[in-house]
Design a protein around this motif. Structure first.
Motif, short mmCIF file in Angstrom:
data_model
loop_
_atom_site.label_atom_id
_atom_site.label_comp_id
_atom_site.label_asym_id
_atom_site.label_seq_id
_atom_site.Cartn_x
_atom_site.Cartn_y
_atom_site.Cartn_z
N SER A 172 0.81 -1.22 0.00
CA SER A 172 0.00 0.00 0.00
C SER A 172 0.84 1.27 0.00
O SER A 172 1.92 1.32 0.59
CB SER A 172 -0.88 0.02 1.24
OG SER A 172 -1.85 -0.98 1.14
N HIS A 174 0.63 4.29 1.71
CA HIS A 174 -0.14 4.73 2.87
C HIS A 174 -0.50 6.20 2.83
O HIS A 174 -1.56 6.61 3.29
CB HIS A 174 0.64 4.42 4.15
CG HIS A 174 0.79 2.96 4.38
ND1 HIS A 174 1.99 2.37 4.70
CD2 HIS A 174 -0.11 1.96 4.30
CE1 HIS A 174 1.81 1.06 4.81
NE2 HIS A 174 0.55 0.79 4.58
N ARG A 175 0.40 7.00 2.29
CA ARG A 175 0.15 8.45 2.25
C ARG A 175 -1.19 8.74 1.57
O ARG A 175 -1.97 9.59 2.03
CB ARG A 175 1.30 9.13 1.49
CG ARG A 175 1.15 10.61 1.30
CD ARG A 175 1.47 11.36 2.58
NE ARG A 175 1.28 12.79 2.41
CZ ARG A 175 0.73 13.57 3.33
NH1 ARG A 175 0.34 13.07 4.48
NH2 ARG A 175 0.59 14.85 3.11
N TYR A 177 -3.80 6.77 1.31
CA TYR A 177 -4.93 6.34 2.15
C TYR A 177 -5.25 7.43 3.17
O TYR A 177 -6.41 7.77 3.40
CB TYR A 177 -4.62 5.01 2.86
CG TYR A 177 -4.85 3.84 1.93
CD1 TYR A 177 -6.12 3.28 1.80
CD2 TYR A 177 -3.83 3.31 1.17
CE1 TYR A 177 -6.35 2.23 0.93
CE2 TYR A 177 -4.04 2.26 0.31
CZ TYR A 177 -5.31 1.72 0.19
OH TYR A 177 -5.55 0.69 -0.69
N ASP A 178 -4.20 7.99 3.77
CA ASP A 178 -4.42 9.05 4.75
C ASP A 178 -5.05 10.28 4.10
O ASP A 178 -5.96 10.90 4.65
CB ASP A 178 -3.10 9.44 5.44
CG ASP A 178 -2.53 8.28 6.25
OD1 ASP A 178 -3.28 7.34 6.55
OD2 ASP A 178 -1.32 8.31 6.56
N GLU A 338 -7.14 -2.53 4.78
CA GLU A 338 -5.93 -1.80 5.18
C GLU A 338 -6.23 -1.08 6.49
O GLU A 338 -7.32 -0.53 6.65
CB GLU A 338 -5.60 -0.78 4.08
CG GLU A 338 -4.40 0.09 4.35
CD GLU A 338 -3.11 -0.70 4.23
OE1 GLU A 338 -2.92 -1.40 3.22
OE2 GLU A 338 -2.30 -0.62 5.18
N SER A 339 -5.30 -1.09 7.43
CA SER A 339 -5.55 -0.29 8.63
C SER A 339 -4.49 0.80 8.73
O SER A 339 -3.34 0.61 8.33
CB SER A 339 -5.51 -1.18 9.87
OG SER A 339 -4.27 -1.80 9.99
N ARG A 340 -4.93 1.95 9.20
CA ARG A 340 -4.03 3.10 9.39
C ARG A 340 -4.27 3.66 10.78
O ARG A 340 -5.38 3.56 11.32
CB ARG A 340 -4.33 4.20 8.35
CG ARG A 340 -4.08 3.79 6.93
CD ARG A 340 -2.61 3.65 6.63
NE ARG A 340 -1.85 4.86 6.88
CZ ARG A 340 -0.60 4.87 7.36
NH1 ARG A 340 0.03 3.75 7.63
NH2 ARG A 340 0.03 6.01 7.56
N ARG A 343 -5.97 9.16 13.35
CA ARG A 343 -5.26 10.44 13.55
C ARG A 343 -5.71 11.17 14.81
O ARG A 343 -4.91 11.79 15.50
CB ARG A 343 -5.49 11.36 12.35
CG ARG A 343 -4.39 11.26 11.32
CD ARG A 343 -4.64 12.25 10.22
NE ARG A 343 -4.31 13.61 10.61
CZ ARG A 343 -5.11 14.66 10.43
NH1 ARG A 343 -6.29 14.51 9.92
NH2 ARG A 343 -4.72 15.86 10.78
N TYR A 363 -7.28 2.33 15.18
CA TYR A 363 -7.09 2.31 13.73
C TYR A 363 -8.32 2.78 12.97
O TYR A 363 -9.46 2.67 13.45
CB TYR A 363 -6.79 0.88 13.25
CG TYR A 363 -5.54 0.31 13.87
CD1 TYR A 363 -4.29 0.66 13.37
CD2 TYR A 363 -5.62 -0.55 14.96
CE1 TYR A 363 -3.14 0.14 13.95
CE2 TYR A 363 -4.47 -1.07 15.54
CZ TYR A 363 -3.23 -0.71 15.03
OH TYR A 363 -2.11 -1.21 15.60
N TYR A 366 -9.74 0.62 6.16
CA TYR A 366 -10.14 0.89 4.77
C TYR A 366 -10.51 -0.46 4.14
O TYR A 366 -9.70 -1.39 4.19
CB TYR A 366 -8.99 1.49 3.98
CG TYR A 366 -8.60 2.89 4.41
CD1 TYR A 366 -7.88 3.11 5.57
CD2 TYR A 366 -8.95 4.00 3.63
CE1 TYR A 366 -7.52 4.39 5.97
CE2 TYR A 366 -8.59 5.28 4.02
CZ TYR A 366 -7.88 5.46 5.18
OH TYR A 366 -7.52 6.73 5.57
#
Ligand SMILES: O=C(O)C(=O)C[C@]1(C(=O)O)C=C[C@@H](O)C=C1
Length: 420
Positions: A172, A174-175, A177-178, A338-340, A343, A363, A366
């Motif tokens: 992924s 990641h940037r 996704y955020d 996907e997990s992030r 924030r 988390y 997604y």
């Protein structure tokens, strides 16, 4: 905190897409099928929770929230813009468009009828190729960061953005996704691009002379084993994009440096191909999403995918299990999870007088699933998931990329319209 509260209070009440958790009950859900673009847009907007709002306010231009005032985009230097991918290759790098930066993002004059598609990188980047595959004949607009591509669309400087989200070898991105969560754009399509890397250097340079290889970190990761097998155990340095690395070598006449980039980058920047096909897997593919200010109306007459993001504020692992089962019980396949980090609440402390204080990481999840939001099964699944999540947003419901990897990109305008 205050800004977040303001967003929450402005948010519409949570919409129930269907009757309470009625697995497979069609009647209530059928009523919720959006019939027009504005209905669907409203449905997307209010699927966000009132409890949790990770999206910040609209970006500011010159200190003001300007998005609604903007009708007129312009890009400094846009006279030089490259038109899509079927452009005549430039003889040198001198007349290529300069990538947009944050400081360029101010409103300005109207552009013509051609669809303008923002991508991250410089001409010759794979993202430019993905923009051309997604929107044949478009005007591809280079941006120096992902964030700039998002803002270019929000500020009407571009009509769409095409950005990478995952690669078959590197995983992924990641940037992005955020950023999907921080911005209000909608996913209106996807393209999968086979990524065929070359090792490029100045004409006359031999492999033995090389002291370093530069490229985008994803590209370096995708070629790691092949470079080692070739005996190229030299320093590897990260660059913003693959074509930017090629351009850097040409611009600074670096005879000890090679870039990993496309054959098109070699042509654009006057480099020679030292080795062709240096990716570790011949089937190396990057998936890009197409982003727009408005969602497309979901349909059921062709394969669709839907992307959502959710969070929950309950203890334990059972919430994720319930989310997955809402899809499994309806025979909806998941294509990605996907997990992030969350924030706004990255860590939750749980105090137990006997044992101490546990620190749980929180988390955002997604999920991509293989169904259209016009499909009652998908509506019921999301209605059920809403019951036990604190935040749920539909990022987009869009046609799946079904083109065979070796097929040339379609240039039919009807195909482009279906893609949003
Ligand atoms: O550097 C480029 O050429 C890009 O388009 C970026 C990018 C990426 O972000 O993954 C896109 C496709 C490849 O996977 C390598 C790099």
């Amino acid at each position: 905190m205050e800004a977040a509260a303001a967003i929450r209070s402005a948010a519409a009440p949570r919409m129930r897409l269907a009757g309470r958790s009625s697995r497979g009950s069609g009647a209530a859900a059928a009523r919720a099928i959006p019939v027009s673009r504005s209905d669907w847009q409203t449905a997307c907007a209010i699927l966000s929770s009132t409890n949790d709002s990770p999206t910040p306010p609209a970006p500011k231009v010159n200190g003001q929230n300007n998005i609604n005032k903007l009708a007129a985009p312009a890009i400094p230097g846009s006279e030089d813009a490259v038109s899509g991918l079927d452009l005549v290759l430039a003889a040198g790098a001198g007349n290529l468009p300069r990538p947009l930066s944050i400081s360029d993002l101010s409103p300005a004059p109207l552009h013509g009828a051609q669809l303008r598609v923002a991508y991250q990188g410089v001409p010759g980047a794979y993202s430019e190729a993905a923009a051309g595959k997604a929107y044949p004949g478009c005007e591809a607009i280079p941006c120096d960061q992902f964030e700039v591509a998002f803002q270019a669309v929000e500020l009407w400087i571009a009509d769409r953005a095409v950005l990478p989200v995952e690669n078959s070898l590197g995983g992924s991105i990641h940037r992005n996704y955020d950023l999907l969560l921080r911005h209000r754009l909608h996913i209106v399509g996807e393209v999968q691009l086979p990524v065929h890397h070359c090792l490029l250097a100045l004409p006359g340079v031999r492999r033995e002379l090389l002291a370093r290889v530069i490229s985008h970190p994803q590209a370096l990761a995708q070629c790691e084993h092949t470079l080692t097998r070739m005996g190229l155990n030299v320093a590897r340095e990260a660059f913003d994009d693959t074509a930017g690395a090629a351009e850097h070598i040409a611009a600074h006449a670096l005879r000890d440096t090679a870039a990993i980039a496309s054959a098109r980058a070699a042509e654009l920047y006057g480099l020679q191909v030292l080795a062709d096909g240096v990716q570790d897997d011949a089937g190396n593919v990057t998936r890009f999403v197409m982003l727009a200010r408005e969602p497309i109306i979901p349909r059921t007459d062709r394969p669709f995918k839907t992307s959502i993001v959710l969070a929950h504020d309950r203890e334990g692992t059972s919430v994720l299990f319930k989310v997955l089962s809402a899809f499994a019980f309806r025979d909806i396949s998941l294509t990605k999870i996907e997990s992030r980090p969350h924030r706004h609440r990255p860590i939750r402390l749980v105090d137990d007088a006997n044992i101490g204080t546990a620190k749980h990481f929180e988390y955002m999840f997604y999920i991509d699933f293989q169904a259209s939001m016009a499909d009652v099964r998908a509506q019921n699944a999301l209605a059920e998931i809403q019951e036990f999540t604190s935040f749920l947003r539909v990022l987009g419901s869009y046609p799946m990329d079904m083109t065979p990897w070796d097929a040339a990109p379609s240039s039919s305008s009807s195909d482009q319209q279906q893609r949003g």
